[in-house]
Design an enzyme around this catalytic site. Structure first.
Site, PDB file in Angstrom:
ATOM      1  N   GLN A 202      11.710   4.161  -3.517  1.00  0.00           N
ATOM      2  CA  GLN A 202      13.013   4.352  -3.034  1.00  0.00           C
ATOM      3  C   GLN A 202      13.375   6.004  -3.125  1.00  0.00           C
ATOM      4  OE1 GLN A 202      14.834   2.109  -1.824  1.00  0.00           O
ATOM      5  NE2 GLN A 202      13.275   0.407  -2.260  1.00  0.00           N
ATOM      6  N   LYS A 225       9.474   2.529   4.424  1.00  0.00           N
ATOM      7  CA  LYS A 225      10.815   2.888   3.906  1.00  0.00           C
ATOM      8  C   LYS A 225      11.088   4.110   4.192  1.00  0.00           C
ATOM      9  CE  LYS A 225      10.210  -0.249  -0.136  1.00  0.00           C
ATOM     10  NZ  LYS A 225      10.468  -1.627   0.089  1.00  0.00           N
TER      11      LYS A 225
END
Lengths: 410, 150
Positions: A202, A225
């Site tokens: 993240q 991501k």
């Protein structure tokens, strides 16, 4: 404030409808959408230079190898690595964490050693260490979270001793958005001679990342991501760490010589890249990195702080809505987990989907954290460069509709 | 949003908020657990089987409104019934939900006549990813019946 609205035109999927409504994609912590620049790079590779890398003398193989190694160099510069050789391509974050856990677990760790984690870790940074604990008898020890959803460093002195060999921590929680205290843990690790692994799945897509400044031994992250394809990830390691780490997969390309009963490994990074690597995916990741650098990671982070702040502000107006995560947007990431009255997260997600809004619902592959928060499931809205205040407004409107569906007053 | 109204009918919300027979059984019973690891829904079911019938039952666990309502409605539908009757209800439920293939068991002239409150769950069919939520209590029941060796 940097306005990134114009970027939306680069993402073809954002113009589609879902259940009769324009798509509002709020699930980027799970996977991000892809800009045409990335789609084109992958397409161009397959159409014009598809070949296996590092083995043919023919023109296509040379071009494919150049493109693959070029992507490695771009990723290295994106995170300010000392050399492209410190960048190992993997299938993703999970695969990278398993390589580290098994590489150290099977060759270095001994019974009585400890691995220090935090309770906010994703299952991919817990389960590999549990598997290794079974093989080695190492002990897993956890840092808790404070009431403000920050990693509780007040317990560190009590937990930290010479038996701690590895500290592994998420740079940014996929549930609460909490930023991992990497700087403090790096300092703590130095005092006991432990290595530090940062799960950047993240962090890296959302935060300017400089491995030299970070000071960790390993940083791992996933391409999908951060606007790139699925099936590609990165294990960055300090050169000396990658030298001492044993490979966990054997096969072609990772050797310098093979005898009948033993073999010698290729140099880093090939030592960790057995078999045909995800070539197109690496090239796609290279294009994603170019795209992010063009925006500028400082602007990416500013946009995230802005939209997260706006979301927290608007969600505060929804009756009986509880957000699980730090309240200061400058001290957190853009994954916003919440609970709405007595409506289960899956019901929230189904209702939002009927309004074209994609959110994640469930335990987010972080069951220990969910138990700590004393919730079985949350809904999670997560943001990226293409999201706008308008998306947040649509979310809030649909949450008010969800209340009505469940017979609760607006 | 007709589909949403169809999915979240009042009777479903009523069972969700006021579930029947929550808890555990004391005394002799069989126990079964149903877990859906992908979404975290879980059921803990106790049934007492005497003379070929379910004479008592209790249920615990947590999950979405569809799974919880289905479990609560199942309690109403199985306690006091013979095992054969319970198997019949379960079979009709799975036909209604499209889990098993076959003829629609409901009498649409007379809503509720065949499966009572459970018929409210037919709206879930339009939301295929949620069918497994409605089915979880029933797969748990099947396991309990197997353990009861009836």
């Amino acid at each position: 404030m940097t306005d990134l609205t114009h970027l939306r035109d680069d993402f073809p999927i954002l113009s589609r409808e879902v259940n009769g409504h324009p798509l509002v994609y709020l699930d980027s912590a799970a996977t991000t959408q892809k800009p045409v620049q990335v789609l084109d790079a992958v397409d161009h590779y397959y159409r014009t230079m598809n070949a296996n890398v590092h083995r043919g003398a023919h023109a296509l193989s040379v071009e494919a190898t150049d493109a693959y190694e070029g992507a490695r160099a771009r990723v290295a510069s994106f995170i300010n690595a000392g050399s492209p050789n410190e960048v190992v391509f993997t299938r993703g974050t999970t695969s990278a964490l398993n390589i580290i856990a098994y590489g150290y677990g099977l060759n270095v760790l001994k019974p009585g050693d400890k691995v220090l984690l935090t309770i906010m870790e994703h299952h991919s940074n817990i389960v590999p260490w549990q598997l290794i604990a079974r093989h080695t008898g190492v002990e897993l020890v956890y840092l808790d979270l404070t009431e403000d959803y920050e990693v509780d460093l007040s317990q560190l002195d009590r937990i930290l001793d010479d038996a701690v060999k590895i500290i592994t921590v998420s740079g940014m929680s996929n549930v609460t958005g909490t930023l991992g205290p990497v700087t403090q843990l790096v300092a703590a690790a130095k005092s006991v001679g432990a290595i530090v692994v940062v799960d950047g799945a993240q962090l890296v897509p959302h935060y300017p990342t400089d491995v030299e400044a970070l000071g960790a031994d390993f940083l791992v992250f996933s391409g999908h991501k951060m606007l790139g394809p699925t099936g590609i990830g990165v294990m960055w390691g300090k050169a000396e760490r990658l030298e001492e780490l044993e490979p966990t997969e054997g096969g072609g390309e990772m050797i310098s010589d093979v005898q009948l009963y033993e073999s010698r490994w290729a140099a880093v990074p090939q030592k960790f890249e057995a078999g045909t690597p995800p070539i197109a995916q690496a090239i796609g990741l290279g294009a994603a990195v170019d795209y992010l650098e063009k925006i500028g990671m400082t602007a990416v982070r500013e946009h995230e702080v802005d939209i997260t702040g706006y979301a927290l502000e608007r969600l505060a107006d929804v009756p009986e809505l509880t957000v699980y995560g730090p309240s200061d947007p400058s001290r957190r990431g853009g994954a916003v987990s919440f609970e709405l009255a007595d409506i289960h997260a899956h019901d929230v997600a189904t209702i939002l989907d009927q309004y074209g809004i994609a959110v994640r619902a469930g335990h987010h592959c972080a069951k220990p954290l969910m138990r700590h928060l004393e919730v079985a499931a949350t809904a999670r809205a997560s943001f990226y460069v293409y999201n706008t205040h308008d998306d947040v407004d649509r979310l809030v409107d649909a949450l008010m509709e969800a209340r009505k569906v469940f017979g609760l007053d607006g | 949003m007709a589909d949403l109204k169809e999915l979240y009918r009042q009777v479903i919300l009523d069972h969700y908020r006021n579930p029947r027979r929550r808890g555990k059984l004391s005394g002799p019973h069989v126990h079964a657990e149903g877990l859906n690891p992908s979404c975290g829904d879980e059921f803990f079911l106790d049934i007492r089987v005497e003379d070929g019938a379910i004479t008592d039952a209790a249920i615990e666990g947590q999950g979405c409104s569809i799974s919880q309502a289905s479990g609560s409605m199942m309690m109403d539908a199985i306690v006091g019934k013979t095992i054969d009757e319970v198997r019949g209800v379960s079979g009709q439920f799975k036909l209604m939900m499209g889990i098993d293939e076959g003829e629609d068991p409901l009498d649409h002239e007379r809503p509720g006549a065949v499966l009572g409150d459970l018929e409210a769950l037919q709206g879930v069919r339009k939301f295929p990813v949620r069918i497994k939520c409605a089915d979880l209590p029933w797969t748990t029941l099947a396991e309990a019946l197997e353990r009861a060796e009836v």
